[in-house]
Each structure stands twice: as structure tokens, then as C-alpha cells.
Design a protein around this motif. Structure first.
Motif, PDB file in Angstrom:
ATOM      1  N   PRO A   1       0.902  -1.259   0.213  1.00  0.00           N
ATOM      2  CA  PRO A   1       0.222  -0.337   0.282  1.00  0.00           C
ATOM      3  C   PRO A   1       0.951   0.862  -0.084  1.00  0.00           C
TER       4      PRO A   1
ATOM      5  N   TYR B   1      -2.024  -1.187  -6.280  1.00  0.00           N
ATOM      6  CA  TYR B   1      -1.866   0.876  -5.613  1.00  0.00           C
ATOM      7  C   TYR B   1      -1.364   0.980  -6.970  1.00  0.00           C
TER       8      TYR B   1
ATOM      9  N   GLU C   1      -1.309   5.414  -6.840  1.00  0.00           N
ATOM     10  CA  GLU C   1      -0.888   5.831  -5.845  1.00  0.00           C
ATOM     11  C   GLU C   1      -0.070   5.396  -5.415  1.00  0.00           C
TER      12      GLU C   1
END
Ligand code: TUI
Length: 315
Positions: free
Chosen positions: A49, A78, A81
Motif C-alpha cells: 500500500p 495500488y 497511488e
């Protein structure tokens, strides 16, 4: 040595040796050790993450004042991000794997990061150089983990001939002979993953390293070909189960289920029978666990002898 090496000059590093950015085990501990030893340490973002990656980058910045990289695994859920974190943290070198990073190249270059994608084919190498890649890593199918089809020996020279940026050779390289061979094929640097798994600084579970110590030349197999994401791992209970299901035409979802969490099970829980023990075909020559600095220095110090041995055959 290496004063005129294009990759050393481009990235401001002492030795043209990259550490492959491996998911779960390419941590700040390993990356900072490689960078401190004069190579390019690379944090493997894998499926991290974004905030976990940010913490890892900040640890690495605290432990080394040398350039380091982040490898962005493009199959990560992810990925967008993660790219944002890499931009905000102004990571000096960004490598990518398992896909085409074309859409991200312009903004990475805008903040001054060097962009060096892993490619497994000439076509993708050419496309990414047109998109602005600073160099490419030509990674052969001998590598551990997620792999392409072409072996390192034919891949490096074909990529070298096709692009006008420096090429880093990867896949099956673990000692001075491998590095000399990659240079002979036209590479300007090498990337090694498996060799650095077998370092003191790599946090892989002791069972993982023990299994690699016991491995031989034919100990790896490739799972996931029929699923479209082949991965090279050591043969174990998990791979036998995988092939059994595959040959009984089990649905893809059932095969996919076997893979979920399997890398972490091996790297962190030490379950090397039911987990994925990703390692390259050089597993049979990984017979010791050494400090990162010694791995790098042994390879660099052995280079003249490797070149002399090759030359002796031409006299
Ligand atoms: O990325 C790797 N090795 C990896 S990533 C990984 S984590 C993972 N976990 C679960 C599923 C999948 C991965 C473990 N090992 N190496 C770099 C690499 N990239 N090897 C091959 C490629 C590659 C393959 C095809 C790069 C681009 C590509 O092109 C696709 C396209 O769109 O043209």
C-alpha cells in the motif's frame, strides 16, 4: 574502474550493479546496504500500500545518502497511488516491472527521476525509449519471480541493437562471469535479484535461504503460464499442487487462489512448502550467504580474471 561507465555516470553510483527490486524482501534494509556498498539499491514496491512504501522510502533515505531506486510493480492494485508517492518523495531512480509504464514516464521525468523499465522484449524496449526511458533493463527468463519468454543471452544483444539508451542486463547473473558475459553482449550494467536474496541484509526467512542453499540447477519451475503471468519458483508442495490442478483443467480462479498470499507465506512465515519461493535459475550456484558489501566486492574484484579467462581462449 567504471569511471567512464555510462550507467555509473548517469546515476552517480560507484559500481554498475543494480539490486532487483523484489516484492516483500527488497526492503529499505537491503536497498540501503546495496547503495552504501556502491551499487544501486532498489526498494521493491510489489503489492505494498502507498503509505507503507512511503515509510520504506523514508527509512532508506535515513540509512543512505547515496542514490537508490524504487521498483513499481505495474500489476499492483495500488499502482497509481504508489506512483504518486514516488513522485512526492522524489525518488532518484524508478524501475518498473510486469507491464508497460509508458503513461507514467513524462511526470517522473518532469521531477528529475531517472526512469528505467524492465523489458522482456525488443518491441517494449523500443516503445519505452520513444516514451522517454533513460535506460532499459533487459531481463531474461532465467530470472526468479514474474518472467518473460526470452533468455538473457539472446535478449540483451537484440535490445542493445534496437535502442540508443544504455541497457542493463538481468536474468541468470550472479557472479563475475555472468557480469562479464552481460558486458560482452553489450550491456552497460547488470541487475541481480537472486544473488542479493542470499545476503545477510535480506530479511527473507531463514527457511527461504536454506531452501535456496539446497537448490540445484534444475530446481526451479514456472507456474502461471496458462494464467498469463508466469513466475519462476523453487519446486515444492505448492507447485506440485498447481500443476496437478492445471492438468485436471481446474478453473483459472482455483489456480489463482493458490497464489494469493503465497510469496509472503514463504518470505515471512518461512513456509517454503506451501509458499512461493521465487528465485532464478542460478539457484544451484548460490551456495553462501554473505554481507551485501562482500557480494559486490567479490564480483567486481573477479571481473579482470573473468575477462582474462575469456580472452585466453582467443590466443
Ligand atoms: O516484475 C518482475 N518480477 C517480479 S514482480 C513479482 S510480484 C508479483 N506477484 C504476483 C504476481 C505477479 C508479480 C515477482 N517478480 N520482473 C520484471 C519483469 N517484467 N519481468 C518480465 C516483465 C515484463 C513482462 C511483460 C515487462 C513488461 C511486459 O510487457 C507487457 C506489455 O504490456 O507489453
Amino acid at each position: 574502474m567504471f569511471e567512464n561507465n555510462v550507467i555509473c555516470k548517469l546515476l552517480n553510483i560507484k559500481y554498475p550493479i543494480f539490486q532487483g527490486g523484489m516484492a516483500w524482501i527488497g526492503t529499505a534494509e537491503l536497498a540501503s546496504a546495496v547503495s552504501n556498498a556502491g551499487g544501486l539499491g532498489i526498494i521493491g514496491a510489489g503489492h505494498m500500500p502507498p503509505e507503507v512504501l512511503r515509510a520504506e522510502i523514508q527509512k532508506c533515505k535515513g540509512w543512505t545518502d547515496k542514490p537508490f531506486g524504487v521498483n513499481v510493480m505495474l500489476m499492483s492494485p495500488y499502482v497509481k497511488e504508489v506512483m504518486q508517492v514516488v513522485l512526492e518523495e522524489r525518488v532518484p531512480v524508478v524501475t518498473t516491472g510486469a507491464g508497460n509504464p509508458g503513461e507514467y514516464v513524462p511526470e517522473l521525468k518532469e521531477i528529475g527521476s531517472k526512469v528505467i523499465p524492465v523489458v522482456a522484449s525488443v518491441a517494449l524496449a523500443k516503445r519505452l525509449v520513444r516514451s522517454g526511458a533513460d535506460a532499459v533493463i533487459a531481463e531474461g527468463t532465467e530470472s526468479g519471480g514474474h518472467i518473460g519468454e526470452i533468455a538473457t543471452m539472446p535478449l540483451i544483444p537484440q535490445v542493445v541493437d534496437a535502442v540508443d539508451v544504455p541497457v542493463i542486463g538481468a536474468g541468470g547473473i550472479g557472479d563475475s562471469r555472468g557480469m562479464a558475459a552481460a558486458f560482452a553482449l553489450g550491456a552497460s550494467a547488470v541487475q541481480m535479484g537472486s544473488r542479493f536474496v542470499m545476503s545477510e541484509e535480506c530479511i527473507a526467512h531463514p527457511n527461504y535461504k536454506k531452501m535456496v542453499l539446497k537448490a540445484r540447477d534444475r530446481s526451479t519451475v514456472v507456474t502461471g503460464r496458462t494464467l498469463g503471468h508466469p513466475a519462476r519458483v523453487l519446486q515444492n508442495k505448492l507447485t506440485r499442487k498447481f500443476f496437478e490442478l492445471e492438468s485436471s483443467n481446474a478453473p483459472a480462479e482455483e489456480l489463482e487462489k493458490l497464489g494469493v498470499g503465497s510469496l509472503h507465506r514463504a518470505t515471512h512465515e518461512g513456509d517454503v512448502e506451501n509458499g512461493s519461493v521465487m528465485i532464478g535459475q542460478i539457484s544451484g550456484m548460490l551456495n553462501d550467504i554473505k554481507p551485501v558489501k562482500q557480494i559486490i566486492e567479490d564480483i567486481v574484484n573477479g571481473l579482470p580474471q573473468a575477462f582474462q579467462a575469456a580472452e585466453a581462449n582467443c590466443k
